[in-house]
Design a protein around this motif. Sequence first.
Motif: not given
Lengths: 290, 290, 338, 338
Positions: A82-104
């Motif tokens: 996945a690519v964070d092409f919208l630079k989306f951040a809610d309570t946490e940036p999308y790119s961080d969420r992706l990293k965590k999910a991949k690790k988990k």
Amino acid sequence: MSILDWFTKDDARNSRYEERLNIPGDLWAQCPQCKEAIYLKTLASNFRVCDCHYHFRLSPEERIQMIFDDGSFSEIDTTLEAVDFLKFADTEPYSDRLKKAKKKTKHADAIVIGMATLHQLPVNIGVMDFGFMGGSMGSVVGEKIARIIEHAIHNKFPLIIFTSSGGARMQEGIMSLMQMAKTSAALQQLSEVSVPYISVLCDPTTGGTSASFAMLGDVNIAEPGALISFAGPRVIEQTIRQKLPKGFQRSEFLLEKGMLDRVVHRRDMRNILTTLIRLLNPHTTKKDVV
Amino acid sequence: MSILDWFTKDDARNSRYEERLNIPGDLWAQCPQCKEAIYLKTLASNFRVCDCHYHFRLSPEERIQMIFDDGSFSEIDTTLEAVDFLKFADTEPYSDRLKKAKKKTKHADAIVIGMATLHQLPVNIGVMDFGFMGGSMGSVVGEKIARIIEHAIHNKFPLIIFTSSGGARMQEGIMSLMQMAKTSAALQQLSEVSVPYISVLCDPTTGGTSASFAMLGDVNIAEPGALISFAGPRVIEQTIRQKLPKGFQRSEFLLEKGMLDRVVHRRDMRNILTTLIRLLNPHTTKKDVV
Amino acid sequence: MKALDFEKPIYDLQEKIDELRQLAASTDMDLQSDIDAIEARADMLKAQIYASLTPGQIIQIARHPNRPNTLALANLLCSDFVELKGDRCFRDDPSIVGGVGTLGQYRVMIIGHQKGSDTKEKIRRNFGMPHPEGYRKALRLMKMADKFGMPIVTFVDTPGAYPGKEAEERGQAEAIAKNLKEMTGLCVPVVSVVIGEGGSGGALGIAVSNRILMLEYAVYSVISPEGCASILFRDASRAEYAAEKLKITAQDVVDLGIADRILPEPLGGAHHDWQVVSETIAAALADELDRLSALSREAVKADRYQKFRSFGRYKDTAIQAVSALPSAKSSKSSKKKL
Amino acid sequence: MKALDFEKPIYDLQEKIDELRQLAASTDMDLQSDIDAIEARADMLKAQIYASLTPGQIIQIARHPNRPNTLALANLLCSDFVELKGDRCFRDDPSIVGGVGTLGQYRVMIIGHQKGSDTKEKIRRNFGMPHPEGYRKALRLMKMADKFGMPIVTFVDTPGAYPGKEAEERGQAEAIAKNLKEMTGLCVPVVSVVIGEGGSGGALGIAVSNRILMLEYAVYSVISPEGCASILFRDASRAEYAAEKLKITAQDVVDLGIADRILPEPLGGAHHDWQVVSETIAAALADELDRLSALSREAVKADRYQKFRSFGRYKDTAIQAVSALPSAKSSKSSKKKL
Ligand SMILES: [Zn+2]
Ligand SMILES: [Zn+2]
């Protein structure tokens, strides 16, 4: 090889699966439905189904090992990310969420696709991973589903997709909405070449996932007790300002409402799927079956 | 010729129609709905519609003259007649019933078929006659419907059928049931060559007629207040042992239930039908329209 | 006409101008130069305000109760529009309407959401939120159009598919999914115009089209900003912020490669002049239909498939590139054994 | 096993035989010759009774609660039958069932009415009287079969489509009509077996087939004799007479040229031996499918159309002949101006 042969040699599968998992006997899980404690080892040997029929959620690995022929799965397209092409951040940036999910999950996104065999019959499969950002469908999930469908169009082997997803991935905005159309469009092409598609809806399958490829099986099967909906129960309760009846939007309810062909216990899934793909596929040659 | 021209030159039609009927001014009918007495002459000039919107039943002649271009109708297959092949007799032999109905209606059976034009556009039409044994469908009705459909398949002009029928003709036993399949089968062939079929459901359209060609229009139109059902209200009341609500199984009810495209007042029927056949027919050449 | 809150200053000036005009008329005073001055200020203000609308403000325009709606546009576009009803299964859903008419040189099927304008009609039309039978009616009409070779125009304007008990019972998910699939199989040109709110799957359910056009102040989103705020931010008051992040304006959706074209609205929005809007739409549709009608039936279908097949942004780490237009084949190098 | 009233004498004799057998066993008396004699009489009586059944008596057999039903036959015919449910629209109707299985060398789709055997199941299955969703499920499964090239077998056994309020509301007429039309468009072989009651449009709704087979004591009728008697004779007690006049037995329906073939039942009726009945059906189906499968997809469809196109008996006074097989063209000579 006769049909009976297929089914009899299956008995040893579970114990082998259990050994492979190598779970110590003193760990236990609590069943979210009956609240009983169950030893993990017992759970594993029971297809991760409680005595009360609660079906625990599975990782893609667990599901593939339970259902398909040992070692038959070969994953494809593992390198799509996945690519964070919208630079989306809610309570946490999308790119961080992706990293965590991949690790988990040790996966690149919320679906695993590839080829496997089912009682020696070749199939194209997709298995969603609720553990990866709630199984949400962004560009990668949509792309991988489209690709596995295209493989089925070319190799003419049946397609089986196991869904478990909260719906579209909001962090990819309207692009995630378009994945609903993209996956459904690919299924239309599959349909035109008469290759069977079996959708297996697992807990939960909601929102944009249920309103696209999950509901479009030639045969729709669900695991018992799975939540399957377009709008979630909470949203509906806010709309109608009433409590929903027990069992609303669960597999058995959808079966009664004509949306599913069958509700199948995980124990029987392998055999039902085998019978269905054998019967439905017009491209199966005698050689493939015997 | 422009669309507007079509419609404006229509104004004179009714008075002409009325003259032709040559009804003395002192005869009157009672409206079955509002119970008012209406002079027949008034009724004729109002398309045989009461002020309360009750649509009186029409003979095929009346309907054809009201809707199609003057003198444009040419009837075909007038020589097909029913045969009492089961030697059926209920309270009266079938053959006697047939004789009486022929004498009363001046028609050979419960439908008239042929070609006509509608604002110069050629159409294939069928018009049922409730006056002939309740518009019941036996072999002759089924055969004539199949034939007019086959004409449409060959000449590619749209098909319009006006139904008014109690259903299958029991006096012909299972053969009358088969007319449901025969007419529907012919419509499938019509559908495959993309010729539009408009079904106009008039009071009453029930039983085997509603459960076959009457419901199969690309566009289903009904006259206001027509009874349209599979099972009749009396049978249902016996089944559920309750009174049915007012308006149940009437046109407006079916419109709400998604079974009809429109409910059209008889006054507007000619124009709506013209617009629809002009828009839907892919076989219409510019020459036909201009 | 309902004034939106950010339009308040314009309406205030307009009121002042009206007062001056009345005064001039009743007292015979010459106030023209004052009026002209205020009018000039009003025009400048308008231009300023509408040139720098935030996504949150654009949504307000998109949702304006007086925006042109499907039935109004159908009748403005076609002098002979005939509405057709019913799903032939359960019910006629008044929140999706459809029918046939002549649009320029084309016989067309027009289908769209219908929100309703007054309270009674809004309720009857469920505020433009369809039940499954609405999608099934739409599909029935689309298949009819396909059979008779009529191009299809859809107008998108819905907060979303209705999230209610009966809608779920009757298969909302199935109905939308089926439309997405079956629309891909149509062999006639399909052009969609987002005329107001393009709300999620409920909008997409009639918008799997060869061309996606958007009115200037229309929006198209995977979820309402309110919904997004309350789910992702757990704070419904952050809807304005969510509206920005979600990229929902016509310009955003064009920039993402999803919408093809923006149709300009009269200053202040489409609700100020339906006639002009319908002319803009008619011209755009004629243009798109001319191009699509030149294609064969199979090419029309393939064009639509390719469009949707291409949607998606991701990277393939094996080839180190961010791709928006992937090839249909997966690379063999990326296989692994579980 | 429920004894039908005309079977009473046979059951009485059978009872006597059983008594004698028990007596012989408990007293050590030799009663074999008596037993043989009575058995011979019973056999003769049976042969007599079943050789001269009236249509009214045949209906009783056709409606016998222990007659083999669709699900039982599907499982007897296919060792791997998998039931499939749902209309994908409103509800799964348990009064019509369907599924896939292997029948000899064919992958088949089996669809049929299901009445239910015990009271609870009868209620659940609405005594085999479908709602519209039953016909819609059947059509969904038929289209699936068509897509995957599977021949279709339907088992007909219904008093009729349900004449109820909800059934009307949800379009009973539309659902049946649509099946009649769409079944004509199927390109796979369809073979129907009337296994019990072939009740009117409710039966025909799944029986527009290339071949129509009837079990020996099955019936097929445009209306139930009871309904006919109360409508035409205005006297419900004349059902027996109506049954005769309507020509509803397998032999009548074959004689009228509608059914193709009668499948013999065990003496006394199909309810006496399901296994034998399923073997008879299996052999007949294999036979018919072998013949139909030799045809091309288009030929299979044309064969079905021609069959139903030919149904009807009427005369053309212009050509002075009673015709059961009219030509598709109408004679030009029979035109008249109104
Ligand atoms: Zn439990
Ligand atoms: Zn009146």
